[in-house]
Design an enzyme around this catalytic site. Structure first.
Site, PDB file in Angstrom:
ATOM      1  N   CYS A 240      -1.558   2.991  -0.626  1.00 54.17           N
ATOM      2  CA  CYS A 240      -2.333   2.098   0.251  1.00 54.17           C
ATOM      3  C   CYS A 240      -3.239   1.235  -0.628  1.00 54.17           C
ATOM      4  CB  CYS A 240      -3.134   2.862   1.280  1.00 54.17           C
ATOM      5  SG  CYS A 240      -2.171   4.048   2.254  1.00 54.17           S
ATOM      6  N   ALA A 242      -3.642  -2.186  -1.347  1.00 54.22           N
ATOM      7  CA  ALA A 242      -4.315  -3.455  -1.056  1.00 54.22           C
ATOM      8  C   ALA A 242      -5.747  -3.184  -0.556  1.00 54.22           C
ATOM      9  CB  ALA A 242      -3.529  -4.230  -0.014  1.00 54.22           C
ATOM     10  N   PRO A 243      -6.710  -4.037  -0.943  1.00 56.83           N
ATOM     11  CA  PRO A 243      -6.585  -5.322  -1.619  1.00 56.83           C
ATOM     12  C   PRO A 243      -6.430  -5.277  -3.134  1.00 56.83           C
ATOM     13  CG  PRO A 243      -8.860  -4.925  -1.072  1.00 56.83           C
ATOM     14  CD  PRO A 243      -8.088  -3.789  -0.480  1.00 56.83           C
ATOM     15  N   GLY A 244      -6.449  -4.097  -3.742  1.00 51.80           N
ATOM     16  CA  GLY A 244      -6.033  -3.998  -5.135  1.00 51.80           C
ATOM     17  C   GLY A 244      -7.098  -3.720  -6.163  1.00 51.80           C
ATOM     18  N   GLY A 245      -8.357  -3.643  -5.766  1.00 54.58           N
ATOM     19  CA  GLY A 245      -9.423  -3.430  -6.745  1.00 54.58           C
ATOM     20  C   GLY A 245      -9.254  -2.155  -7.545  1.00 54.58           C
ATOM     21  N   ASP A 261       1.802  -0.504  -1.053  1.00 56.32           N
ATOM     22  CA  ASP A 261       1.187  -0.880   0.217  1.00 56.32           C
ATOM     23  C   ASP A 261       2.271  -1.450   1.115  1.00 56.32           C
ATOM     24  OD1 ASP A 261      -1.906  -1.320   1.204  1.00 56.32           O
ATOM     25  OD2 ASP A 261      -0.536  -2.729   2.173  1.00 56.32           O
ATOM     26  N   ASP A 287       6.035   1.532   3.186  1.00 59.91           N
ATOM     27  CA  ASP A 287       5.241   2.472   3.952  1.00 59.91           C
ATOM     28  C   ASP A 287       4.926   3.674   3.060  1.00 59.91           C
ATOM     29  OD1 ASP A 287       5.324   5.106   5.718  1.00 59.91           O
ATOM     30  OD2 ASP A 287       4.616   3.483   7.006  1.00 59.91           O
ATOM     31  N   CYS A 355     -13.179   4.323   3.680  1.00 61.91           N
ATOM     32  CA  CYS A 355     -14.376   3.482   3.829  1.00 61.91           C
ATOM     33  C   CYS A 355     -14.925   3.680   5.243  1.00 61.91           C
ATOM     34  CB  CYS A 355     -14.076   2.017   3.538  1.00 61.91           C
ATOM     35  SG  CYS A 355     -12.710   1.306   4.478  1.00 61.91           S
TER      36      CYS A 355
END
Length: 428
Positions: A240, A242-245, A261, A287, A355
């Site tokens: 999972c 993304a966003p990739g940081g 992702d 997935d 988060c």
């Protein structure tokens, strides 16, 4: 005569209508083209107006209440809310009032309420910024506030609401040298090593963007990779991604990174960011449950969740959502933990994180994972990294981060993480 600022105000009103009425998120609306018809300066203004209205919505409603015998239709109420935000931030009353009277008048169902809109907004203009500032900090909508108070207490939630109302500074993760990035951008190095800029501008115009010296990442979101320590040469899966940081952090640390992702659009952005900062990772659009490659030294699972920890940056969330889908997310997190454990080599480590501010998406998930897998261990020592306060550590061995932490530094996102170690032999 053309009404100055009307296109941006009409778009901000449309965004509010879609968020509060249709339950759509801001990023979905923008990705769907909600701003494309506007000039660049109007795009920024429309998004800023809608964001500020959502951030202060409860205070705006309390300011409007004395002037309304009953709550008007949503079309009118959202126009009034936007008017309050503008009038109380110093915008000229004449232009603001005329604009929102026109927006109300353009709708056949509400055009009869132009007079009400005019009268109410002129009374708000008389109160101005002084009236705004004497109101209390906006409260979180009740559907979310109640479980947060149950989990953390009223004082903590009040601190979170103050952080949500203040919004979020811009945090950067340095590719190699936080001190150099802070010096170049005028930022400050936080206790955990992220660089924080209190004054925000165009991200791509900041020093070091073109040369790939850093990427945008909230300080709390940067911690899960840090607890893995030295990842040089390790085979690490970012599930999972993304966003990739986190994938960028792992690659910068010398790991052999596989990023997965299910969103092709978001993974394309991850690949663009990797290229910009000069890092490499294997990327897969898949997935999470369909990805079955095993033998990883570590898996980082930033599981899909309620995102309630990101309200500082996404004030639309508590107005677009009502919590009804959170049960399905919590159930999904449980099976994702078990799937991720199966991708580890014996003795490998899983960093589970969300988060979220809800214990059911953090502390409880880890407690239940330990109950399902008696041989699983929590690596408490991994959390002994710079900047982590002892009171952030949780009973089951995880790390709880909240927006009310670092109040003097600008807060942080709500986050939970724990490091789980797979036993040397397979689960039975």
């Amino acid at each position: 005569m053309k009404q100055t600022g009307l296109p941006a105000r009409r778009t901000a009103h449309h965004l509010l209508m879609e968020i509060t009425g249709a339950g759509r998120l801001m990023h979905e609306l923008i990705a769907g083209g909600a701003l494309t018809q506007l000039a660049n300066e109007d795009r920024a203004r429309a998004q800023r107006l809608a964001t500020e209205a959502l951030r202060g919505l409860d205070r705006a409603d309390r300011m409007l209440k004395p002037y309304l015998k009953k709550t008007p239709p949503d079309h009118v109420m959202n126009a009034l809310r936007l008017g309050v935000i503008e009038l109380c931030s110093g915008e000229a009353a004449h232009g603001v009032v005329n604009a929102y009277v026109e927006i109300v008048g353009r709708n056949k169902r509400t055009q009869a309420m132009k007079g009400l809109t005019n009268a109410v907004l002129r009374k708000i203009a008389d109160e101005g910024q002084a009236g705004w500032e004497k109101r209390a900090v906006p409260l979180t909508p009740g559907w979310l506030r109640q479980p947060l108070v149950a989990a953390w207490g009223r004082a903590a939630v009040a601190g979170m609401e103050a952080a949500h109302f203040a919004g979020a500074p811009l945090d950067l993760t340095a590719k190699t040298d936080p001190d150099a990035v802070a010096k170049a951008t005028g930022g400050t190095v936080l206790p955990t090593g992220s660089v924080r800029l209190m004054a925000q501008g165009q991200v791509s115009a900041l020093p070091g963007y073109e040369t790939g010296d850093w990427w945008v990442q909230d300080a709390a979101a940067a911690i899960p990779v840090k607890v893995l320590g030295d990842v040089t040469g390790l085979k690490v899966l970012d599930l999972c991604a993304a966003p990739g940081g986190k994938a960028l952090q792992l690659a910068a640390g010398g790991a052999d990174v596989t990023a997965v992702d299910m969103s092709a659009r978001r993974m394309a952005r991850v690949s663009e960011n990797l290229a910009r900062v000069g890092l490499t990772a294997q990327t897969h659009v898949s997935d999470a449950f369909a990805f079955e490659t095993t033998g990883f030294d570590a898996v980082l699972l930033d599981a899909p969740c309620s995102a309630t920890g990101t309200i500082r940056r996404h004030p639309d969330l508590p107005y677009a959502k009502d919590g009804s889908e959170f049960g399905a997310l919590i159930a999904q997190q449980e099976v994702m933990i078990d799937h991720a454990l199966g991708l580890l080599k014996p003795g490998g480590r899983l960093v589970f994180c969300t988060c979220s501010l809800l214990p059911d998406e953090g502390e409880v998930q880890v407690e239940e994972a330990l109950a399902r897998h008696p041989d699983l261990r929590v690596d408490r020592d991994a959390l002994n990294i710079p900047g982590i306060a002892p009171e952030w550590l949780t009973e089951e061995g995880g790390l709880r981060l909240r927006p009310d932490y670092w109040p003097d530094l600008g807060g942080m996102d709500g986050f939970y993480l724990a490091v789980l170690t797979k036993p040397p032999s397979a689960f039975h």
